[in-house]
Design an enzyme around this catalytic site. Structure first.
Site: not given
Length: 311
Positions: A102, A229, A289
Site C-alpha cells: 500500500d 492521504y 488488496h
C-alpha cells in the site's frame, strides 16, 4: 507469534515500536500500509525467521505503539523515510531488503532512491513505483472515493468518530477486500458503505481484528489520515529517480486499486521498467488488496524465492 520480540528505538526524539524476529546478517524490513500495522506482516515474519532471515516490522510514527509526532497535522512521507533511516542506524543495520505494501510501497521506493547504498532489493504489493511528477494523480479521483474523503480535513474524523476503533478497522478491511473501490454517494459517508451484518473476510479472524483494534485504540487515526492521504501531493526532488536494485511487485488480480487511473497500464505495459529496470511482476489472480494476509503461504514462497535469487 510468541517468538516475535518487541522493542522501541529512539529516532528523532520519538520512540518507535519495532517487531523483530530471527537472527543473522540477512535482514528484511517490512513497511505496512493503512489500515495495517506491524501485525499485518505476522505470517511473513515467522516464515522468514524459520528460513534463516531476520525480519523487522516497525510501526510508523503515530501508528500502533509508536509515539505520535508532536504535530500530527504536519506529518509527511519525508518523516517516515527519515524515521526508517534512523531506525536502521539505531539497530546497526547497514543494508536490508525492503518489503512494502500500500503506501509502504512509496516509502520503500523513496528510501531506495534516496539511500540506495542501504537497500539490497525491494518487494512490493499492488502499487507500482510512481515516477516523478505523478504525485498529482489523486486529483483525478471521484469526490466520493475513500481517498478523496479521507483527504478532507475533519470529514473522516467525524465519520470514524461515530464508531469505535474496532468497527472502523473492520469496515475498512471489508471495503478494501472487495474488487471495487469504495465510493460513497454525495451525502453518504464511507463507514456507511458497510452493512453491520457483513462478515469479515474468511482469512481475517476476530482475533486479528482485536489485535488491530487494540493498536488503533492506542494511536487513533490522526497521523494515519495525514500520512498517507493528506500527504499525497508531497513532491520530492530526486537527483536520480531510477531504482537500480532488484525489485518485484506482486499484484492481486481482484485488487480494486488496479482500477485507479493509470495503475494497471503502468503495471501491465512494462512502462514501470523505465524507472525500475530490474523489475519483475507476478500476479495472483484471486488476490485482493491484502495479499500477504489472504494468501500467506504463496506470498511467503514468492518472497523467499526473490530473496534466494538476490541475497
Amino acid at each position: 507469534m510468541d517468538q516475535i520480540q518487541h522493542k522501541f528505538v529512539d529516532v528523532g526524539g520519538l520512540k518507535l515500536h519495532v517487531a523483530d524476529i530471527g537472527t543473522g546478517p540477512n535482514v528484511v524490513v517490512f513497511l505496512h500500509g493503512f489500515p495495517e500495522i506491524w501485525y499485518s506482516w505476522r505470517h511473513q515474519m515467522i516464515a522468514l525467521a524459520a528460513a534463516g532471515f531476520r525480519a523487522i516490522a516497525p510501526d510508523y510514527r503515530g501508528y500502533g505503539l509508536s509515539d505520535p509526532p508532536p504535530e500530527p497535522e504536519k506529518a509527511t512521507f519525508s518523516d517516515i523515510v527519515s524515521d526508517l533511516r534512523g531506525m536502521l542506524h539505531a539497530l546497526d543495520l547497514s543494508k536490508v531488503f525492503l518489503v512494502g505494501k500500500d503506501f509502504g510501497v512509496r516509502v520503500g521506493y523513496l528510501f531506495a532512491t534516496l539511500h540506495p547504498e542501504r537497500v539490497l532489493g525491494i518487494f512490493t504489493f499492488g502499487a507500482p513505483y510512481m515516477p516523478p511528477g505523478s504525485s498529482q494523480f489523486y486529483k483525478y479521483f471521484p469526490e466520493g472515493l475513500y481517498i478523496s474523503r479521507f483527504q478532507e480535513p475533519g470529514r473522516a474524523e467525524a465519520d470514524f468518530g461515530r464508531l469505535d476503533a474496532k468497527t472502523v478497522v473492520r469496515n475498512i478491511y471489508i471495503l478494501f477486500s472487495r474488487s471495487e473501490a469504495p465510493i460513497a454517494e454525495k451525502n453518504q459517508e464511507i463507514m456507511d458503505l458497510v452493512d453491520p451484518s457483513t462478515p469479515l473476510p474468511p482469512w481475517f479472524t476476530e482475533e486479528d481484528l482485536a489485535a488491530y483494534a487494540a493498536l488503533y485504540d492506542k494511536s487513533g487515526f490522526q497521523t494515519a489520515l495525514k500520512v498517507p492521504y493528506r500527504s499525497l501531493g508531497e513532491e520530492f526532488n530526486l537527483a536520480d529517480p531510477i531504482v537500480k536494485v532488484p525489485a518485484l511487485v506482486i499484484v492481486g488480480g481482484k485488487d480494486y486499486s488496479l482500477k485507479f487511473r493509470g495503475v494497471e497500464d503502468l503495471i501491465k505495459s512494462g512502462k514501470g521498467k523505465q524507472y525500475v529496470p530490474n523489475l519483475e511482476i507476478t500476479f495472483i489472480p484471486e488476490g485482493t488488496h491484502f495479499l500477504q494476509e489472504q494468501f500467506p503461504e504463496q506470498v511467503n514462497q514468492l518472497i523467499l524465492d526473490f530473496l534466494g535469487k538476490h541475497f
